[in-house]
Design a protein around this motif. Sequence first.
Motif, PDB file in Angstrom:
ATOM      1  N   PRO A  52       0.828  -1.215   0.000  1.00  0.00           N
ATOM      2  CA  PRO A  52       0.000   0.000   0.000  1.00  0.00           C
ATOM      3  C   PRO A  52       0.856   1.256   0.000  1.00  0.00           C
ATOM      4  N   ALA A  53       0.279   2.318  -0.505  1.00  0.00           N
ATOM      5  CA  ALA A  53       0.966   3.610  -0.500  1.00  0.00           C
ATOM      6  C   ALA A  53       1.146   4.102   0.937  1.00  0.00           C
ATOM      7  N   LYS A  54       2.309   4.637   1.223  1.00  0.00           N
ATOM      8  CA  LYS A  54       2.596   5.222   2.530  1.00  0.00           C
ATOM      9  C   LYS A  54       3.743   6.207   2.328  1.00  0.00           C
ATOM     10  N   ARG A  55       3.479   7.467   2.605  1.00  0.00           N
ATOM     11  CA  ARG A  55       4.482   8.496   2.328  1.00  0.00           C
ATOM     12  C   ARG A  55       5.846   8.115   2.899  1.00  0.00           C
ATOM     13  N   SER A  79      15.744  -9.895  -2.545  1.00  0.00           N
ATOM     14  CA  SER A  79      14.317 -10.177  -2.339  1.00  0.00           C
ATOM     15  C   SER A  79      13.659  -8.976  -1.685  1.00  0.00           C
ATOM     16  N   THR A  80      12.386  -8.763  -2.014  1.00  0.00           N
ATOM     17  CA  THR A  80      11.618  -7.709  -1.353  1.00  0.00           C
ATOM     18  C   THR A  80      11.200  -8.175   0.037  1.00  0.00           C
ATOM     19  N   ARG A  81      10.796  -7.213   0.874  1.00  0.00           N
ATOM     20  CA  ARG A  81      10.276  -7.494   2.221  1.00  0.00           C
ATOM     21  C   ARG A  81       8.841  -6.981   2.319  1.00  0.00           C
ATOM     22  N   PRO A  82       8.009  -7.546   3.183  1.00  0.00           N
ATOM     23  CA  PRO A  82       6.586  -7.190   3.234  1.00  0.00           C
ATOM     24  C   PRO A  82       6.306  -5.913   4.021  1.00  0.00           C
ATOM     25  N   VAL A  83       6.785  -4.790   3.492  1.00  0.00           N
ATOM     26  CA  VAL A  83       6.633  -3.485   4.133  1.00  0.00           C
ATOM     27  C   VAL A  83       6.298  -2.475   3.031  1.00  0.00           C
ATOM     28  N   ALA A  84       5.562  -1.441   3.359  1.00  0.00           N
ATOM     29  CA  ALA A  84       5.228  -0.399   2.394  1.00  0.00           C
ATOM     30  C   ALA A  84       6.494   0.121   1.711  1.00  0.00           C
ATOM     31  N   GLY A  85       6.406   0.337   0.412  1.00  0.00           N
ATOM     32  CA  GLY A  85       7.556   0.775  -0.353  1.00  0.00           C
ATOM     33  C   GLY A  85       8.356  -0.364  -0.948  1.00  0.00           C
TER      34      GLY A  85
END
Length: 530
Positions: free
Chosen positions: A253-256, A473-479
């Motif tokens: 999700p979007a998160k500034r 690898s990506t991590r499950p955090v915004a951005g």
Amino acid sequence: MAEKSKARAGRGSTAAPERLKRYRQKRNFAVTSEPDGSGVPAQDGHRFVVQRHRASRLHYDLRLEAGGVLLSWAVPKGPTLDPDAKRMAVHVEDHPLDYFDFEGAIPKGEYGGGDVIVWEWGTWSISDNADPIAATEAGDLHFDLFGEKLRGHFALVRRGGDRGGKEQWMLIHKHDEHAVSGWDAEDHPRSVKTGRTNDEVKAAPAATWSSSANWAAPTPDELAALEALGAKGVWDLGGRTLQLTNLNKVLFPAKRPHPAITKRDLVRHNAMVAPAMLPYLTKRPVNLHRFPDGVSKTGFWHKAAPQHAPDWLTRWHNKDADPGETQEYLVLDSPASLAWVANYGAVELHPWTSTTDHPHQPTWAMIDIDPGESSNFDDVLILARLHRTALDHVGVKAIPKVTGKRGIQIWVPVADGLTFDKTRAWVERLSRVVGDVVPEMVSWEWEVAKRGGRIRLDYTQNAINKTLVAPFSTRPVAGAPVSVPITWEELDDPDLSPDRWTIRTIGDRLASKGDPLAPLIGLQQRLPSL
């Protein structure tokens, strides 16, 4: 003709275990990284391989697939396309089919000790539809090779006498359109599998990648095709067909200051970083951390290879699994496989630290600096720098990696033959020495609630099927932050943070800095006594 071929293949395949007795008797598979032949590799009956092997003497091993084994000859001067240059060949023991792509180092003191590259491979056909087993027994084998370096009509003919109890043969290239006068194998020294030389393999035997490896990122046309797809569709990547779904679903999700990131973005990322990430995944079982509904929802671990996965995805059967444990794992070894698991909602990829060839022998020792609730990244950096000093003091090569969340991991390459018990004990001793310098910062408690918010130096990750997130690898955090290897010097960079690089900036990082961990892949490093 087809029925005759099937009959011959069946007869030879049944006899394969008996034909491999000599191969197995000569080798100690607790020491050598060579395959023991117990696997069930793909076979089509017409592959060939030539391995450049620097043992007590340099030679080239020509192997022809037939009857469920690789018929094998050692050719001291290597095959040639020159029809006027006859090559001596020594008939040696049959090898298992999974030796086909073996590249690495056989330990000194073991049978055939030395470094090996896959110098050439391709397909072959026997002349006049003869039986290759019978032709070998008769000592007269005529065949065509269709490889990247070797092409044309060849003959292997047995001569009188033997050498050390082994049959002497002659390898000849016939006068045909592929003949090249003066052609010398030594003028073509690189592996067709990885693009590496024997010297490079000797330095890092377990490495599986070089700049010449065929793990190419998507072409501009392939990327354009991905962008042109709607919410779902078929994408062709590297010769594989992928059925992609819900491409516009927001996974992050979007998160500034971070915009929303979709499944399409994750598929693109995995495909683009494939040349950098696959060296840490190939020939390793992988545990997937899936978030099919996005990272704002609770994810779950998925270990078993999905039954609906396409046939071209590589699988590995864990013959040591207990009842109720995962039996079959995915092995990610192509850009398309990385794109497929992204479409499957796998946000994190966690490979084993051991390989499918030797699941009980780690190739990496892991130091996991895991921050607690009351610790911050500055605390993590202090402990990472202390490990840097300790490792430098004992002369051990390693590289740190920011996790993409809060911590730092340190990856230490280890030599073939070490056990998880030994690497775990070694990491524990090292980390306890480091922890004793700042005991107020460290907890050795297993349970999070008992740590008092302090950092845990987690040596227990050094065990079979214990995993840490793969580089890139990506991590499950915004951005969608990415786990990234860094240099030791970057620990002193005031702008460093564990989530500094994201799915949108990792490309620039790789282009400018490369991967500092890559030179350590496969390094045969003995861990000193502490």
